[in-house]
Design an enzyme around this catalytic site. Structure first.
Site, mmCIF file in Angstrom:
data_model
loop_
_atom_site.group_PDB
_atom_site.id
_atom_site.type_symbol
_atom_site.label_atom_id
_atom_site.label_comp_id
_atom_site.label_asym_id
_atom_site.label_seq_id
_atom_site.Cartn_x
_atom_site.Cartn_y
_atom_site.Cartn_z
ATOM 1 N N HIS A 143 -110.552 43.785 18.768
ATOM 2 C CA HIS A 143 -109.398 43.092 19.352
ATOM 3 C C HIS A 143 -108.105 43.861 19.062
ATOM 4 O O HIS A 143 -107.302 44.112 19.975
ATOM 5 C CB HIS A 143 -109.329 41.677 18.765
ATOM 6 C CG HIS A 143 -108.115 40.900 19.160
ATOM 7 N ND1 HIS A 143 -108.139 39.925 20.133
ATOM 8 C CD2 HIS A 143 -106.832 40.947 18.702
ATOM 9 C CE1 HIS A 143 -106.924 39.414 20.258
ATOM 10 N NE2 HIS A 143 -106.116 40.016 19.400
ATOM 11 N N GLU A 144 -107.913 44.247 17.806
ATOM 12 C CA GLU A 144 -106.671 44.935 17.432
ATOM 13 C C GLU A 144 -106.561 46.314 18.069
ATOM 14 O O GLU A 144 -105.486 46.714 18.529
ATOM 15 C CB GLU A 144 -106.558 45.041 15.909
ATOM 16 C CG GLU A 144 -106.472 43.708 15.189
ATOM 17 C CD GLU A 144 -105.394 42.804 15.757
ATOM 18 O OE1 GLU A 144 -104.370 43.317 16.251
ATOM 19 O OE2 GLU A 144 -105.571 41.572 15.722
ATOM 20 N N HIS A 147 -105.439 46.115 21.567
ATOM 21 C CA HIS A 147 -103.974 46.057 21.680
ATOM 22 C C HIS A 147 -103.390 47.469 21.709
ATOM 23 O O HIS A 147 -102.443 47.742 22.449
ATOM 24 C CB HIS A 147 -103.378 45.301 20.486
ATOM 25 C CG HIS A 147 -103.443 43.812 20.613
ATOM 26 N ND1 HIS A 147 -103.035 43.133 21.740
ATOM 27 C CD2 HIS A 147 -103.857 42.855 19.737
ATOM 28 C CE1 HIS A 147 -103.186 41.835 21.561
ATOM 29 N NE2 HIS A 147 -103.694 41.632 20.357
ATOM 30 N N GLU A 227 -103.192 38.326 24.251
ATOM 31 C CA GLU A 227 -104.275 37.914 23.354
ATOM 32 C C GLU A 227 -105.562 37.702 24.145
ATOM 33 O O GLU A 227 -106.643 38.110 23.715
ATOM 34 C CB GLU A 227 -103.890 36.636 22.602
ATOM 35 C CG GLU A 227 -102.791 36.814 21.570
ATOM 36 C CD GLU A 227 -103.128 37.884 20.548
ATOM 37 O OE1 GLU A 227 -104.255 37.894 20.024
ATOM 38 O OE2 GLU A 227 -102.250 38.734 20.282
#
EC number: 3.4.24.-
Length: 298
Positions: A143-144, A147, A227
């Site tokens: 997930h990070e 980003h 998100e």
């Protein structure tokens, strides 16, 4: 379904960024009208101010944000397992290896920051390392790093700049109206017609209230949308939605963080303070259950 979600979220992000520019332009025009009856002058000031602020923020945003959150940089020897997971996920995401940080906080959470993939950093809390297995850590770090790959770290910096400039303009206009009475001189008031007075009232309301409020709402909407996109992109990298689902549930059920900086709340994978508004309009993150439902559909 996965690629449709990614495409839809990218379209929403583009619309939100356009909305940001429109709000900034209108606030600048209102400022120019109130100060000099020249809307175009206010627009130039607003755009130039945004550019200067962005150049200042561009220098080294990662170091500043890591310092605000009490994060400590580590090397491979300090935590080989974490380092190798970050390394593996960076390789899958096809981004350079980011700098790795650990936050001394027992609550599980993580975030990524920087100005672009070549100048990025990820931070995880001690709590996330203690509570999560490798599958869950891969989901979180996927997930990070999504980003980073999707340039969300750049978008969040731009959003902070635009909101900051709009707030500054609003404050400057408020002081002008307070000290100058909201008019240029008494002759103008005597000569102004009804339409001019209406325009002046509209400009004051937008610059002081609607502009900053709209910018904050757009910033929160951008954060929530990115998100969702990072969740979908994490599944694209790991091919395993269950890891991220399990991680989100653990984070949701944890205690609020003590070391997190409130201005950085939108960067974390989940709100570190666990405070959600009733309408969700001012939430930095989507409801966890909504995120999990989307992940379960992938």
């Amino acid at each position: 379904m996965l690629y449709q979600q990614i495409a839809r979220n990218k379209r929403k992000t583009a619309l939100i960024m356009v909305l940001f520019v429109v709000i900034l332009t209108l606030v600048g025009a209102g400022l120019g009208y109130l100060f000099s009856n020249r809307p175009w002058m206010g627009i130039i000031i607003a755009l130039a101010g945004s550019l200067i602020y962005l150049l200042i923020m561009w220098q080294n945003p990662a170091n500043m944000i890591m310092s605000l959150n009490h994060a400590q940089e580590i090397q491979e020897a300090d935590n080989p397992e974490l380092w190798h997971i970050v390394e593996d996920m960076a390789m899958v995401a096809r981004v350079p290896m980011p700098r790795v940080y650990i936050i001394p906080d027992p609550s599980p959470n993580a975030f990524a920051t920087g100005r672009d993939p070549n100048h990025s950093a990820v931070a995880v809390t001690e709590g996330i390392l203690q509570l999560m297995n490798r599958e869950e850590l891969e989901g979180v770090l996927g997930h990070e790093l999504s980003h980073v790959r999707n340039y969300d770290i750049l978008l969040s910096t731009i959003a902070v700049v635009l909101v900051g400039v709009i707030s500054f303009i609003s404050g400057m206009a408020s002081r002008y109206i307070w000290f100058a009475g909201g008019s240029r001189d008494s002759d103008d008031d005597r000569d102004s017609n009804a339409f001019e007075m209406i325009f002046k009232v509209v400009a004051i309301v937008f610059v002081l209230i609607l502009g900053p409020l709209s910018a904050s709402l757009a910033q929160m909407a951008l954060s929530r949308n990115r998100e969702y996109l990072a969740d979908a992109s994490s599944v694209e990298l790991t091919r395993n939605p269950q890891g991220l689902i399990s991680a989100l549930r653990k984070i949701e059920n944890s205690q609020p963080m003590k070391q997190a900086d409130r201005s950085s709340a939108g960067l974390y994978i989940e709100n570190p303070f666990h405070n959600h508004g009733l309408s969700h309009l001012f939430d930095t993150h989507p409801p966890t259950e909504d995120r999990i439902k989307r992940l379960e559909q992938m």
